[in-house]
Design an enzyme around this catalytic site. Structure first.
Site, PDB file in Angstrom:
ATOM      1  N   CYS A  85       0.978  -1.130  -0.543  1.00 37.34           N
ATOM      2  CA  CYS A  85       0.068  -0.167  -0.044  1.00 37.34           C
ATOM      3  C   CYS A  85       0.767   1.169   0.522  1.00 37.34           C
ATOM      4  O   CYS A  85       1.204   1.716  -0.407  1.00 37.34           O
ATOM      5  CB  CYS A  85      -0.820  -0.294   1.393  1.00 37.34           C
ATOM      6  SG  CYS A  85      -1.974   0.623   1.019  1.00 37.34           S
ATOM      7  N   HIS A 202      -3.399  -6.008   1.292  1.00 36.50           N
ATOM      8  CA  HIS A 202      -2.792  -5.450   2.713  1.00 36.50           C
ATOM      9  C   HIS A 202      -2.613  -7.269   2.911  1.00 36.50           C
ATOM     10  O   HIS A 202      -3.808  -7.877   3.457  1.00 36.50           O
ATOM     11  CB  HIS A 202      -3.076  -5.399   3.516  1.00 36.50           C
ATOM     12  CG  HIS A 202      -3.269  -3.576   3.392  1.00 36.50           C
ATOM     13  ND1 HIS A 202      -2.547  -2.959   4.068  1.00 36.50           N
ATOM     14  CD2 HIS A 202      -4.078  -2.560   2.857  1.00 36.50           C
ATOM     15  CE1 HIS A 202      -2.560  -1.729   3.881  1.00 36.50           C
ATOM     16  NE2 HIS A 202      -3.519  -0.975   3.023  1.00 36.50           N
ATOM     17  N   GLU A 204      -1.310  -8.388   5.341  1.00 34.28           N
ATOM     18  CA  GLU A 204      -0.443  -8.824   6.612  1.00 34.28           C
ATOM     19  C   GLU A 204      -2.380  -8.567   7.026  1.00 34.28           C
ATOM     20  O   GLU A 204      -2.561  -9.180   8.405  1.00 34.28           O
ATOM     21  CB  GLU A 204      -0.062  -8.268   7.122  1.00 34.28           C
ATOM     22  CG  GLU A 204      -0.657  -6.349   7.316  1.00 34.28           C
ATOM     23  CD  GLU A 204      -0.566  -5.422   6.630  1.00 34.28           C
ATOM     24  OE1 GLU A 204      -1.152  -4.105   6.105  1.00 34.28           O
ATOM     25  OE2 GLU A 204      -0.230  -5.615   4.497  1.00 34.28           O
TER      26      GLU A 204
END
EC number: 6.3.5.3
Length: 225
Positions: A85, A202, A204
């Site tokens: 990002c 993302h 994560e």
């Protein structure tokens, strides 16, 4: 050996990245950008957030931090580097990867789940997948539209450096499945070395079961194992 997760003023996904990596058994620690990289990191993550408030242009100010010189040097030596990002914006601004990430086609901040098709399965970041697999990951950005001049984009495709493309749940790349208007539906690209990658979604945030966002992001983060 430890993965360094760089923190800039305004980063807000650094702790998320550390938590997700540690959940997978990977040692990770936050590195404040003014302190530079730790000695001999086994990998580097440039996390999401709004470094320097996205003033001037998303990622532009952080890309000029001295730590990014260290990151480029580490990448040139083969250290895996992943930008996510805002980290993707920083990566492109600093020359780690080609192209640029600009204002979404909608001109709005978008936070939603998207599908991405794996274009390359022979990289450290996608070794857990097969080419053509579809992963579901969240996005949260206002400047995520990938752009490149036509000749540069064609060279990127010819060199097989597109890592992910936005697609529908069946893996078809369509304009309707492209959340931000990225050229060619590009969601992630590789650098000159295939140990360097940036992407807007993302991983994560799709690595811990209790986040209810799925776990498709685990495969990417296992690269650092």
């Amino acid at each position: 050996m430890t993965v360094a997760v760089i923190r800039f003023g305004g980063s807000n996904c650094d702790r998320d990245a550390v938590r997700a990596l540690e959940h997978l058994g990977v040692d990770a620690e936050i590195a404040w950008h003014e302190d530079g990289l730790p000695a001999d990191p086994s990998g580097v993550v440039i996390p999401g957030g709004f470094s320097y408030g996205d003033y001037l242009r998303a990622g532009a100010m952080a890309a000029r931090s001295p730590v990014m010189t260290e990151v480029r040097e580490a990448a040139a030596e083969g250290t895996p580097v992943l930008g996510v990002c805002n980290g993707a914006q920083i990566g492109s601004e600093s020359g780690l990867t080609p192209g640029a990430f600009t204002t979404n086609r909608s001109a709005r901040f978008q936070c939603e789940q998207v599908h991405c098709r794996v274009e390359r399965a022979d990289t450290p970041f996608t070794a857990a997948f097969d080419e053509g697999d579809v992963v579901r990951l969240p996005i949260a950005h206002g400047e995520g539209r990938f752009e490149a001049e036509d000749d540069r984009y064609e060279r990127l495709v010819a060199e097989d450096r597109v890592l992910f493309r936005y697609c529908d749940a069946d893996g078809t790349v369509t304009d309707a499945a492209n959340p931000n208007g990225s050229k060619g539906g590009v969601a992630g690209v590789l650098g000159e070395r295939e140990t360097v990658a940036v992407l807007m979604p993302h991983p994560e945030r799709a690595a811990l079961p209790d986040l209810h966002g799925g776990t498709d992001g685990r495969g990417l983060l296992r690269a650092f194992a």
